[in-house]
Motif scaffolding. Structure first.
Motif, PDB file in Angstrom:
ATOM      1  N   PRO A 182       5.741  -5.027  -1.711  1.00  8.31           N
ATOM      2  CA  PRO A 182       4.981  -4.876  -2.966  1.00  8.31           C
ATOM      3  C   PRO A 182       4.016  -6.021  -3.254  1.00  8.31           C
ATOM      4  N   GLY A 183       4.334  -7.235  -2.847  1.00 16.63           N
ATOM      5  CA  GLY A 183       3.457  -8.359  -3.148  1.00 16.63           C
ATOM      6  C   GLY A 183       2.425  -8.652  -2.085  1.00 16.63           C
ATOM      7  N   ASP A 184       2.421  -7.898  -0.990  1.00 16.80           N
ATOM      8  CA  ASP A 184       1.476  -8.141   0.097  1.00 16.80           C
ATOM      9  C   ASP A 184       0.086  -7.611  -0.228  1.00 16.80           C
ATOM     10  N   GLN A 185      -0.912  -8.222   0.398  1.00 20.67           N
ATOM     11  CA  GLN A 185      -2.286  -7.736   0.324  1.00 20.67           C
ATOM     12  C   GLN A 185      -2.587  -6.851   1.530  1.00 20.67           C
ATOM     13  N   VAL A 186      -3.570  -5.984   1.375  1.00 18.70           N
ATOM     14  CA  VAL A 186      -4.089  -5.209   2.496  1.00 18.70           C
ATOM     15  C   VAL A 186      -5.595  -5.408   2.523  1.00 18.70           C
ATOM     16  N   LEU A 187      -6.139  -5.734   3.690  1.00 16.99           N
ATOM     17  CA  LEU A 187      -7.573  -5.982   3.824  1.00 16.99           C
ATOM     18  C   LEU A 187      -8.093  -5.267   5.066  1.00 16.99           C
ATOM     19  N   MET A 188      -9.184  -4.540   4.911  1.00 14.05           N
ATOM     20  CA  MET A 188      -9.831  -3.863   6.033  1.00 14.05           C
ATOM     21  C   MET A 188     -11.038  -4.664   6.477  1.00 14.05           C
ATOM     22  N   LEU A 189     -11.158  -4.836   7.787  1.00 12.38           N
ATOM     23  CA  LEU A 189     -12.204  -5.673   8.373  1.00 12.38           C
ATOM     24  C   LEU A 189     -13.319  -4.815   8.962  1.00 12.38           C
ATOM     25  N   ASP A 190     -14.514  -4.964   8.427  1.00 16.40           N
ATOM     26  CA  ASP A 190     -15.713  -4.332   9.007  1.00 16.40           C
ATOM     27  C   ASP A 190     -15.573  -2.819   9.156  1.00 16.40           C
ATOM     28  N   ALA A 191     -14.746  -2.204   8.350  1.00 17.85           N
ATOM     29  CA  ALA A 191     -14.578  -0.749   8.370  1.00 17.85           C
ATOM     30  C   ALA A 191     -13.776  -0.361   7.139  1.00 17.85           C
ATOM     31  N   TYR A 192     -13.903   0.908   6.749  1.00 14.50           N
ATOM     32  CA  TYR A 192     -13.046   1.428   5.693  1.00 14.50           C
ATOM     33  C   TYR A 192     -12.396   2.704   6.206  1.00 14.50           C
ATOM     34  N   TYR A 193     -11.082   2.655   6.378  1.00 13.87           N
ATOM     35  CA  TYR A 193     -10.318   3.798   6.886  1.00 13.87           C
ATOM     36  C   TYR A 193      -9.823   4.596   5.680  1.00 13.87           C
ATOM     37  N   TYR A 194     -10.577   5.644   5.354  1.00 16.05           N
ATOM     38  CA  TYR A 194     -10.293   6.408   4.140  1.00 16.05           C
ATOM     39  C   TYR A 194      -8.862   6.938   4.102  1.00 16.05           C
ATOM     40  N   GLU A 195      -8.323   7.295   5.268  1.00  9.09           N
ATOM     41  CA  GLU A 195      -7.036   7.978   5.299  1.00  9.09           C
ATOM     42  C   GLU A 195      -5.838   7.055   5.130  1.00  9.09           C
ATOM     43  N   LEU A 196      -6.001   5.758   5.363  1.00  5.20           N
ATOM     44  CA  LEU A 196      -4.847   4.873   5.377  1.00  5.20           C
ATOM     45  C   LEU A 196      -4.185   4.667   4.015  1.00  5.20           C
ATOM     46  N   PRO A 197      -4.921   4.447   2.922  1.00  3.44           N
ATOM     47  CA  PRO A 197      -4.229   4.325   1.633  1.00  3.44           C
ATOM     48  C   PRO A 197      -3.374   5.546   1.297  1.00  3.44           C
ATOM     49  N   PHE A 198      -3.861   6.735   1.672  1.00  2.00           N
ATOM     50  CA  PHE A 198      -3.101   7.961   1.436  1.00  2.00           C
ATOM     51  C   PHE A 198      -1.914   8.048   2.392  1.00  2.00           C
ATOM     52  N   ASN A 199      -2.150   7.822   3.680  1.00  2.00           N
ATOM     53  CA  ASN A 199      -1.072   7.941   4.667  1.00  2.00           C
ATOM     54  C   ASN A 199       0.019   6.905   4.458  1.00  2.00           C
ATOM     55  N   TRP A 200      -0.365   5.701   4.063  1.00  2.00           N
ATOM     56  CA  TRP A 200       0.617   4.636   3.877  1.00  2.00           C
ATOM     57  C   TRP A 200       1.169   4.598   2.441  1.00  2.00           C
ATOM     58  N   ALA A 201       0.637   5.456   1.571  1.00  2.00           N
ATOM     59  CA  ALA A 201       1.064   5.485   0.159  1.00  2.00           C
ATOM     60  C   ALA A 201       0.987   4.089  -0.455  1.00  2.00           C
ATOM     61  N   LEU A 202      -0.148   3.426  -0.281  1.00  2.23           N
ATOM     62  CA  LEU A 202      -0.314   2.069  -0.795  1.00  2.23           C
ATOM     63  C   LEU A 202      -0.296   2.062  -2.321  1.00  2.23           C
ATOM     64  N   ARG A 203       0.291   1.025  -2.872  1.00  2.00           N
ATOM     65  CA  ARG A 203       0.444   0.947  -4.326  1.00  2.00           C
ATOM     66  C   ARG A 203      -0.787   0.367  -5.021  1.00  2.00           C
ATOM     67  N   GLN A 204      -1.606  -0.371  -4.272  1.00  3.49           N
ATOM     68  CA  GLN A 204      -2.769  -1.029  -4.854  1.00  3.49           C
ATOM     69  C   GLN A 204      -3.993  -0.780  -3.982  1.00  3.49           C
ATOM     70  N   PRO A 205      -5.199  -0.928  -4.543  1.00  2.00           N
ATOM     71  CA  PRO A 205      -6.414  -0.830  -3.723  1.00  2.00           C
ATOM     72  C   PRO A 205      -6.438  -1.917  -2.656  1.00  2.00           C
ATOM     73  N   VAL A 206      -7.174  -1.657  -1.595  1.00  2.00           N
ATOM     74  CA  VAL A 206      -7.283  -2.639  -0.511  1.00  2.00           C
ATOM     75  C   VAL A 206      -8.566  -3.439  -0.681  1.00  2.00           C
ATOM     76  N   MET A 207      -8.587  -4.633  -0.133  1.00  2.00           N
ATOM     77  CA  MET A 207      -9.825  -5.399  -0.029  1.00  2.00           C
ATOM     78  C   MET A 207     -10.571  -4.950   1.223  1.00  2.00           C
ATOM     79  N   VAL A 208     -11.878  -5.026   1.175  1.00  2.00           N
ATOM     80  CA  VAL A 208     -12.708  -4.629   2.310  1.00  2.00           C
ATOM     81  C   VAL A 208     -13.683  -5.766   2.587  1.00  2.00           C
ATOM     82  N   ALA A 209     -13.601  -6.321   3.796  1.00  2.00           N
ATOM     83  CA  ALA A 209     -14.432  -7.469   4.161  1.00  2.00           C
ATOM     84  C   ALA A 209     -15.496  -7.044   5.162  1.00  2.00           C
TER      85      ALA A 209
END
Length: 521
Positions: A393-420
């Motif tokens: 729950p306290g971890d961050q998620v960050l996508m590098l040089d891409a945005y994988y639309y399906e991952l927040p849904f597939n992983w059921a992430l609780r928070q938005p991800v950062m995108v670098a």
């Protein structure tokens, strides 16, 4: 007990609707969501459910105003009942297809004949184009269903009024579905049915019927249903009108520079190819109908004008997507059904050739779904975390040089991800892709956008923190980001990979520069 005519009609409609939904939904959960479209819209619906904000559609936590919210409302409500998975994510499209099929059946039973009604719907629901689109989680089939219902109810009201029958209920229904069409995909939900109805009135010399379009109670209904969401969004975000109406409607329609540019004739081969084998009956009918043709009926004119208006309208802009012409399929199905007797050169035994055509077409529907399930798999779908690994729950998620639309849904992430990535305007405006979508969304909430959209030169600030970060990027991302050697590789596919970076307990901004300072745990 004998049922009345109205009761029988209701039972037939209910049975027809159940059959359509069962057929259209039977394989809807067999394949993963496709990126970007399915994953994008399902992700927005999932975020609506997860965050509890049912007014503002959000992509990665940022206001996403490409389209109105009806699809997201239906999908999120279905996920609330059935859980976040592919089937409820696709329910809006299934319902849109069922509405189009049921509306066509009921309209033709009343104004044509039962045989034409049944054959037209059989053609429609076994056409591969229609079937696959009904199981595709985007807005095209939902708005196609709304447009179909609007046209059919408006025509029914006009024909009923001409015969002295009750018409106000049908006309009210037309305005209701026009409002839903606006909430599904914007102004085309109102403009296209209106243009079709107007052209039909002119072609059939129903000049008085044109005034039905100005029926005051209908406009009250439409504004009461569709208006509040737009008003609230404009009050909350002053730039909403310019972005949603001017940019997403008029500029996208009239200008170049958007994705998927195709020539004017693009939809002709698309429709011909994706409606096989049924479209072959039209070709046979042209060869068989050389002698005296019967004059076109009012229903014939409606279907012909409806089909042509949709195809011509979407052929004008340079940016074209295959699903845009889905509203043309219900009238095309009727035109194909009407062509069958001419193709057979008279009223002969049609059951065998029609049965073979329907069986072949149905098999093509199932084969198309199977093909997409096996061969059209996006990079992010292969990124599955090991069974003993999870994002805390306290971890961050960050996508590098891409945005994988399906991952927040597939992983059921609780928070938005950062995108670098490089978020400079020159790079963002170069292409109409995920960068532009997220960058545009961030303009509505700049403070939140500055947190989620991380420029590459600010990676120290995002990663040198006292908590772990899960990094998702191209599998060769270590070439552009050598500091990834410090992170633990968790999952990898041919196109993408996942790393876990431990961060820096002391928040030392040099944690990306000196290997060993932030050793992975």
């Amino acid at each position: 007990m004998r049922l009345s005519r109205d009761s029988k009609a209701i039972l037939h409609a209910a049975a027809g609707l159940a059959a359509f939904v069962l057929w259209l939904a039977v394989t809807a959960g067999f394949r993963p969501l496709m990126a970007p479209d399915e994953a994008r819209y399902a992700g927005v619906a999932f975020e609506m459910l997860r965050g509890g904000d049912w007014l503002v559609p959000r992509l990665d936590g940022l206001p996403f105003f490409h389209k109105p919210p009806l699809f997201y409302w239906i999908s999120a409500a279905a996920m609330a009942v059935l859980g976040p998975s592919e089937w409820p994510a696709r329910l809006p499209s299934i319902l849109g297809a069922a509405v189009a099929a049921l509306g066509l059946l009921l309209f033709l039973r009343r104004w044509a004949d039962a045989a034409s009604a049944k054959l037209s719907v059989l053609v429609l629901v076994t056409t591969p184009f229609f079937y696959v689109a009904a199981q595709f989680a985007n807005l095209d089939m939902l708005v196609a269903g709304c447009i179909s219902a609007t046209v059919l109810l408006a025509a029914h009201a006009s024909l009923s009024k001409a015969q002295g029958e009750a018409w106000r209920g049908a006309l009210a229904g037309a305005f209701v579905f026009a409002a839903l069409g606006v909430l599904a995909k914007g102004l085309i939900g109102l403009v296209l049915p209106g243009a079709i109805f107007l052209a039909w009135c002119v072609a059939t010399r129903r000049t008085r019927a044109v005034w039905q379009m100005a029926w005051p109670p209908g406009w009250v209904l439409l504004l009461a249903i569709a208006g509040p969401w737009f008003v609230v969004m404009q009050m909350r975000y002053p730039a909403f009108f310019d972005y949603f109406v001017v940019t997403q409607h008029f500029r996208r329609f009239a200008a170049s520079g958007f994705n998927n540019e195709h020539p004017f004739w693009f939809y002709l081969p698309v429709i011909a190819g994706l409606t096989l084998p049924w479209i072959g009956w039209l070709a046979l009918a042209r060869r068989g109908a050389r002698e005296g043709r019967a004059p076109l009926s009012d229903v014939d004119w409606l279907m012909l004008i409806w089909c042509l208006c949709i195809v011509l309208f979407f052929s004008i802009p340079r940016s074209k997507l295959i699903g845009y012409v889905l509203p043309a399929l219900p009238p095309l199905a009727y035109l194909i059904a009407r062509a069958v007797p001419a193709a057979m050169k008279g009223p002969g035994p049609l059951s065998r050739p029609l049965g073979w055509t329907a069986a072949l077409s149905g098999l093509l529907c199932l084969a198309a779904v199977a093909f997409v399930s096996v061969y059209v798999v996006q990079p992010g779908h292969r990124l599955r975390l090991p069974a003993d690994v999870a994002v805390a729950p306290g971890d961050q998620v960050l996508m590098l040089d891409a945005y994988y639309y399906e991952l927040p849904f597939n992983w059921a992430l609780r928070q938005p991800v950062m995108v670098a990535t490089d978020w400079t305007p020159a790079v963002v405006e170069r292409r109409d892709d995920w960068r532009k979508e997220l960058h545009d969304a961030a303009r509505f909430e700049p403070e939140r956008g500055s947190t989620l959209l991380v420029d590459t030169f600010r990676l120290h600030d995002a990663l040198c923190v006292s908590r772990a970060t899960w990094l998702i990027g191209p599998s060769n991302a270590v070439l552009a980001h050598p500091w990834l050697a410090q992170a633990r590789l968790v999952a990898v596919s041919r196109e993408a990979a996942v790393w876990r970076f431990a961060g820096s307990a002391t928040r030392d901004r040099r944690c990306l520069d000196e290997p060993g300072v932030a050793a992975p745990q």
